[in-house]
Write a protein that holds these residues in place. Structure first.
Motif, PDB file in Angstrom:
ATOM      1  N   PHE A   1      -4.835  15.075  -9.126  1.00 14.65           N
ATOM      2  CA  PHE A   1      -4.479  16.473  -8.857  1.00 14.65           C
ATOM      3  C   PHE A   1      -5.124  17.260  -9.978  1.00 14.65           C
ATOM      4  O   PHE A   1      -4.599  17.256 -11.105  1.00 14.65           O
TER       5      PHE A   1
ATOM      6  N   ILE B   1      -5.044  15.774 -13.480  1.00 14.17           N
ATOM      7  CA  ILE B   1      -4.005  14.729 -13.594  1.00 14.17           C
ATOM      8  C   ILE B   1      -4.360  13.533 -12.715  1.00 14.17           C
ATOM      9  O   ILE B   1      -4.652  13.693 -11.524  1.00 14.17           O
TER      10      ILE B   1
ATOM     11  N   ALA C   1      -2.700  10.819 -10.980  1.00 17.02           N
ATOM     12  CA  ALA C   1      -1.355  10.365 -10.601  1.00 17.02           C
ATOM     13  C   ALA C   1      -1.358   8.889 -10.223  1.00 17.02           C
ATOM     14  O   ALA C   1      -0.395   8.167 -10.476  1.00 17.02           O
TER      15      ALA C   1
ATOM     16  N   PRO D   1       8.631   4.268 -15.161  1.00 18.33           N
ATOM     17  CA  PRO D   1       9.264   5.475 -15.704  1.00 18.33           C
ATOM     18  C   PRO D   1       8.912   6.716 -14.897  1.00 18.33           C
ATOM     19  O   PRO D   1       8.046   6.661 -14.005  1.00 18.33           O
ATOM     20  N   ASN D   2       9.556   7.816 -15.220  1.00 25.66           N
ATOM     21  CA  ASN D   2       9.232   9.093 -14.565  1.00 25.66           C
ATOM     22  C   ASN D   2       7.755   9.395 -14.720  1.00 25.66           C
ATOM     23  O   ASN D   2       7.199   9.222 -15.800  1.00 25.66           O
ATOM     24  N   GLY D   3       7.152   9.829 -13.616  1.00 25.68           N
ATOM     25  CA  GLY D   3       5.745  10.218 -13.678  1.00 25.68           C
ATOM     26  C   GLY D   3       4.781   9.044 -13.563  1.00 25.68           C
ATOM     27  O   GLY D   3       3.564   9.225 -13.692  1.00 25.68           O
ATOM     28  N   ALA D   4       5.299   7.837 -13.287  1.00 21.21           N
ATOM     29  CA  ALA D   4       4.432   6.655 -13.228  1.00 21.21           C
ATOM     30  C   ALA D   4       3.516   6.646 -12.001  1.00 21.21           C
ATOM     31  O   ALA D   4       2.506   5.938 -11.978  1.00 21.21           O
ATOM     32  N   GLY D   5       3.898   7.416 -10.968  1.00 24.54           N
ATOM     33  CA  GLY D   5       3.055   7.472  -9.768  1.00 24.54           C
ATOM     34  C   GLY D   5       3.687   6.835  -8.539  1.00 24.54           C
ATOM     35  O   GLY D   5       3.032   6.690  -7.502  1.00 24.54           O
ATOM     36  N   LYS D   6       4.975   6.501  -8.609  1.00 26.32           N
ATOM     37  CA  LYS D   6       5.626   5.803  -7.495  1.00 26.32           C
ATOM     38  C   LYS D   6       5.706   6.693  -6.240  1.00 26.32           C
ATOM     39  O   LYS D   6       5.330   6.262  -5.145  1.00 26.32           O
ATOM     40  N   THR D   7       6.206   7.910  -6.431  1.00 32.54           N
ATOM     41  CA  THR D   7       6.357   8.801  -5.273  1.00 32.54           C
ATOM     42  C   THR D   7       4.995   9.163  -4.692  1.00 32.54           C
ATOM     43  O   THR D   7       4.830   9.227  -3.469  1.00 32.54           O
ATOM     44  N   THR D   8       4.027   9.381  -5.564  1.00 32.74           N
ATOM     45  CA  THR D   8       2.684   9.706  -5.065  1.00 32.74           C
ATOM     46  C   THR D   8       2.131   8.532  -4.256  1.00 32.74           C
ATOM     47  O   THR D   8       1.454   8.736  -3.233  1.00 32.74           O
TER      48      THR D   8
ATOM     49  N   HIS E   1      15.389   2.179  -9.300  1.00 35.50           N
ATOM     50  CA  HIS E   1      15.590   2.069 -10.750  1.00 35.50           C
ATOM     51  C   HIS E   1      16.691   1.072 -11.083  1.00 35.50           C
ATOM     52  O   HIS E   1      16.732   0.565 -12.195  1.00 35.50           O
TER      53      HIS E   1
END
Ligand SMILES: Nc1ncnc2c1ncn2[C@@H]1O[C@H](COP(=O)(O)OP(=O)(O)OP(=O)(O)O)[C@@H](O)[C@H]1O
Length: 248
Positions: free
Chosen positions: A19, A22, A24, A43-50, A200
């Motif tokens: 992005f 970034i 992701a 962790p948060n921001g690791a790219g799982k949701t993306t 998690h």
């Protein structure tokens, strides 16, 4: 574990998702075998949701390919992927609050039925499958968090998926409702569903997943059995580091 055949149902092949500046997802590859439950951790921001967005078709990756049942679906729209058998649930459930449990499921099941009577009957059966058989007429706004997660699962199951992407199915759910949700997910797998979880809660991962991938900064950092991942020194270090940062 159960019914895991050798050919992958899903292949994520060297996906990168940028992005602007970034990154992701950074050259991520993974296979999901028929009947498997794979957990994505990190962790948060690791790219799982993306990663879920790219598999479901919300984002077209910057590079790389997604194969489903051997077919390249990288350019396929989300609705096409849904018809092909890819479904997902969301971390924050978003049912139609005023509609009943049955009516919410009917929305997902609609394309698969010709008559209203058939649609309603099938939707009630999906509600029953997820343990909401005694809540058919309850408006979604009257459900507990655990029941909303069950409704979310029923809506996804109503699209008759082969692969279900499940985003934190136990997130925000009270402790005593978690074992029931774990049993429900096990029963869905028993029925032939292949599942990728973002999760998690280590107990949930241990109970459900055949394999876990720990992501960091968009890439696979560690993978293996849930136990191997949870006890990996790099994973422990990263989580301890986060806990220390939270202390300050
Ligand atoms: N649409 C977007 N535009 C810009 N940056 C994005 C976008 N979506 C995600 N990102 C960035 O990509 C990175 C990965 O985000 P992602 O949401 O996939 O992480 P995550 O592992 O799911 O985190 P969490 O556990 O907090 O949900 C983050 O740095 C995030 O800020």
């Amino acid at each position: 574990m159960t019914n895991v055949a050798s050919a992958p149902l899903l292949q994520v092949d060297a996906i990168t998702m940028r992005f602007g500046g970034i990154v992701a997802i950074d050259n991520l590859s993974l296979d999901v075998k028929q009947g498997q439950i794979l957990a994505l951790m990190g962790p948060n921001g690791a790219g799982k949701t993306t990663t879920f967005h790219v598999i479901a078709g919300v984002h077209k990756p910057t590079s790389g390919r997604i194969l489903f049942q051997g077919q390249d679906i990288t350019a396929m729209r989300p609705d096409g992927r849904c018809r092909a058998g890819v479904a997902r649930t969301f971390q924050i459930t978003q049912p139609f609050e005023q509609l009943s449990v049955t009516e919410n499921i009917m929305v997902g099941a609609r394309p698969f039925h010709h008559s209203m009577a058939e649609l309603r009957k099938a939707s009630e059966a999906f509600a029953d499958q997820v343990g909401l058989g005694d809540r058919l007429d309850t408006p979604a706004k009257g459900l507990s968090t655990g029941q909303r997660k069950r409704l979310e699962l029923a809506r996804a199951m109503a699209t008759r998926p082969k692969l279900l992407l499940m985003d934190e199915v136990t997130g925000g759910v009270d402790m005593k409702s978690i074992p029931g949700l774990i049993e429900l997910v096990k029963s869905l797998r028993q029925g032939g569903l292949t599942i990728v979880l973002i999760e998690h809660n280590m107990k949930v991962i241990n109970d459900l997943a055949d394999e876990a991938i720990f992501m960091n900064r968009g890439a696979r950092m560690v993978s293996g059995t849930p136990y191997q991942v949870a006890t990996d020194p790099a994973v422990v270090e990263l989580y301890l580091g986060e806990a220390k940062a939270d202390d300050h």
